[in-house]
Design a protein around this motif. Sequence first.
Motif, mmCIF file in Angstrom:
data_model
loop_
_atom_site.group_PDB
_atom_site.id
_atom_site.type_symbol
_atom_site.label_atom_id
_atom_site.label_comp_id
_atom_site.label_asym_id
_atom_site.label_seq_id
_atom_site.Cartn_x
_atom_site.Cartn_y
_atom_site.Cartn_z
ATOM 1 N N ASP A 88 78.381 48.383 47.572
ATOM 2 C CA ASP A 88 77.971 47.220 47.117
ATOM 3 C C ASP A 88 78.219 46.072 47.989
ATOM 4 O OD1 ASP A 88 78.092 48.483 44.527
ATOM 5 O OD2 ASP A 88 80.282 48.321 44.514
ATOM 6 N N GLN A 89 76.803 45.452 48.130
ATOM 7 C CA GLN A 89 76.797 44.120 49.156
ATOM 8 C C GLN A 89 75.794 43.286 48.646
ATOM 9 O OE1 GLN A 89 76.526 45.508 53.319
ATOM 10 N NE2 GLN A 89 74.551 44.235 53.355
ATOM 11 N N ARG A 94 80.458 42.654 51.793
ATOM 12 C CA ARG A 94 80.628 43.974 51.244
ATOM 13 C C ARG A 94 81.794 44.111 50.498
ATOM 14 N NH1 ARG A 94 81.827 48.758 53.203
ATOM 15 N NH2 ARG A 94 82.237 47.964 55.412
ATOM 16 N N THR A 120 78.494 41.334 44.155
ATOM 17 C CA THR A 120 77.682 42.499 44.512
ATOM 18 C C THR A 120 77.560 43.378 43.579
ATOM 19 O OG1 THR A 120 79.994 43.534 44.788
ATOM 20 C CG2 THR A 120 79.206 42.378 46.393
ATOM 21 N N GLY A 121 77.838 43.217 42.232
ATOM 22 C CA GLY A 121 77.394 44.191 41.221
ATOM 23 C C GLY A 121 78.218 45.466 41.068
ATOM 24 N N GLY A 122 79.244 45.501 42.002
ATOM 25 C CA GLY A 122 80.323 46.701 41.640
ATOM 26 C C GLY A 122 81.525 46.158 40.882
ATOM 27 N N GLY A 148 83.478 42.848 42.194
ATOM 28 C CA GLY A 148 82.513 42.598 43.218
ATOM 29 C C GLY A 148 82.176 41.080 43.072
#
Length: 703
Positions: free
Chosen positions: A692-693, A687, A601-603, A606
């Motif tokens: 962040d999803q 998510r 998710t990039g976070g 994530g």
Amino acid sequence: MTQTIAPRVRILVLLFLAVTGALLAGAAPASAHAALTGSDPRQGTVVDKAPAQVSLTFSEPVAVSDDALRVLDPKGERVDKGDPDGASGTTYTVQLLSGLPDGTYTVTYQVVSADSHPVAGAFTFSVGAPSETSVEASAQSPDDGLIGSLYGTGRYLSYAGFAVMVGGAAFVLACWRPGSGVRAVQRLVVSGWLTLTAATLALLLLRGSYTSSGKIGDVFDLTLLSEVLQTKTGAALVSRLLLLAAAALFIAVLFGSAQYQRNDEEKRDLSFGLAVGGTVVAAGLAASWAMSEHASQGIQPGLAMPVDVVHLLAVAAWLGGLTALLVALYRAPADTAVDTAAVQRFSRLAFGSVVALVVTGIYQSWRQLGSWSAFTDTRYGQLLLVKIGLVVAMVGIAYASRRWTARLAEPGAPVTLREEQKETAAARSATGGEAGQESAGATGTGKAAAGTETTAAASASVSAASADTDTDTDTDTEREKPAAVTGPAEVRSEESGAGAKAGGDSTRAAQLARQRAAVATARQKRLRDADPNRFGLRRSVLAEAGTAVVLLAITTVLTQTEPGRTEQEAERTASSSAPSLPSASSAQGTGAVTLNMPFDTGGKNGKGVVTIDLDPARVGGNDMHVYVERTDGKAFDVPELKVALTLSTKDIGPLPVVPDRLATGHLSASGVQIPMAGDWTVEVTVRTSDIDQVTVSKNAQIG
């Protein structure tokens, strides 16, 4: 100046937080896009005997055509009869044929919500027991095809044209009255009118296909066009075209008045009339959106529509005026360059527009979201966060523009262009007088030498200036000026011999006058471009305008997106109506089909892997188990996970699946109905935090 602005900014921020909290705390049910909130029979259920009818309940009244609701048997044949009936508010029913056999039936719907947006979908139910089916059902929304893309482009161009036309005219009328004679500004406002007119005509033609078949061949279908004209959206588009005719008259008077000389009283009367008439026309154009889209539905439509009109006018005054200022800074001729006072007036207009945007935007956000969680849990809320970020960025850039404007107005700032023009004209007159006196007492040889030197210098200056002079920055008043305005040609060429004629002298004098005018214009343009404060202002306004282009695109997407309040309401209804789930096996990888999909998710934290087990992976009811693990193999509890099934070859889906949590990192759903065999796409949306999803997908062969 910084000391006066900082408290104002703090007050606005505090007001924003206070009003937003108060509004969101008192949220009440509302809707804008229609969403399917219930059905009878319910999605995925198995009934003992065939029902006599199928009922669909939406979150708001919708427009249904004769072919809006369809029910197909396992063989793909229609088993509904008659037209849909919507006599009971938001519930619409279609009668079924009697004596239906057991098997899985597919219900498809394509309706138009009251805010003018098409809504499509499909679901299945079974009679007796699930069965295989060869149904071919189209549940694809027109937004996903060519017509949807063209319609979305038309909406963007209509918003852009409205902003440029209204904002550009407001800039000329309220901030820079001499701009009515600048050709570049005229072209900008007229191009806005042409863009809005062309986009409105295109939307009117595309509307029928957009809300029905989605086929390009139906764009010029006169039957569909006549049906569109009878709808609220069609009436709004026609009204917009009529108002554009009035806008054309307003633009003609606004720019045509620059050709005539009037006294101060006549100018005030004309400006007042144009301001009143222009405001009425602009408000009417804005109302053509407010009365047919989100603001016209949900709670408090009587208040929401005027608020939406104010919001659109504020957007146009800010973004369109900004575009006009940018054109004036880059394209206005040197002798009619935009002055500091005009920039300061626009700065005040922009500040008022931003205040109006904040107030109306808070109210609109409350209507469309209704809760804090909708900011991060819905696509509408996420887009709204992006829009808010862009607005904040534009306000920051605008603050930099105000600083450059303040520097231009400081006593120690470089000489303005108008002052420079006066000095240049005075210098010409003085130089001309001296040259005349000198030429009267000079000898023939001296005269010839002076004439030769002057001619060479003027020619060199014109050659150097020709590359810098903008050939497209003429004005209406500029073209009417006689040649004497640029200053008399006092330095005349001397006789090269005793036999020179008077006709040659006058021709030479006219050439020198034109050369001196070109030199003066080039000098003024170089002075304008060399001013560091003016250069900084141009650069900051350009950055602000670039951000505005992206902001307008996000706004257009928002108008086509299901509001967060409606999306959350539909999810709650779907969850409450889902059939009860039996206990499922916790053994991972035991399904007939197992799909492993890494995600990121990039976070922070994530990354992970989601595994889908589908059993028996055949047509009819299926058990689905979803396992989520971190990269180290540990079970991963995510805040939200959604699954959707799509059979693109048959235009079926997406069929949503909302699994329930059984244990840490383990979710399950039973009775997942798959209506027919094929290569299905399984999409999983994960998510991992509030912002962040990511969506991942894989294909699975069913049947």
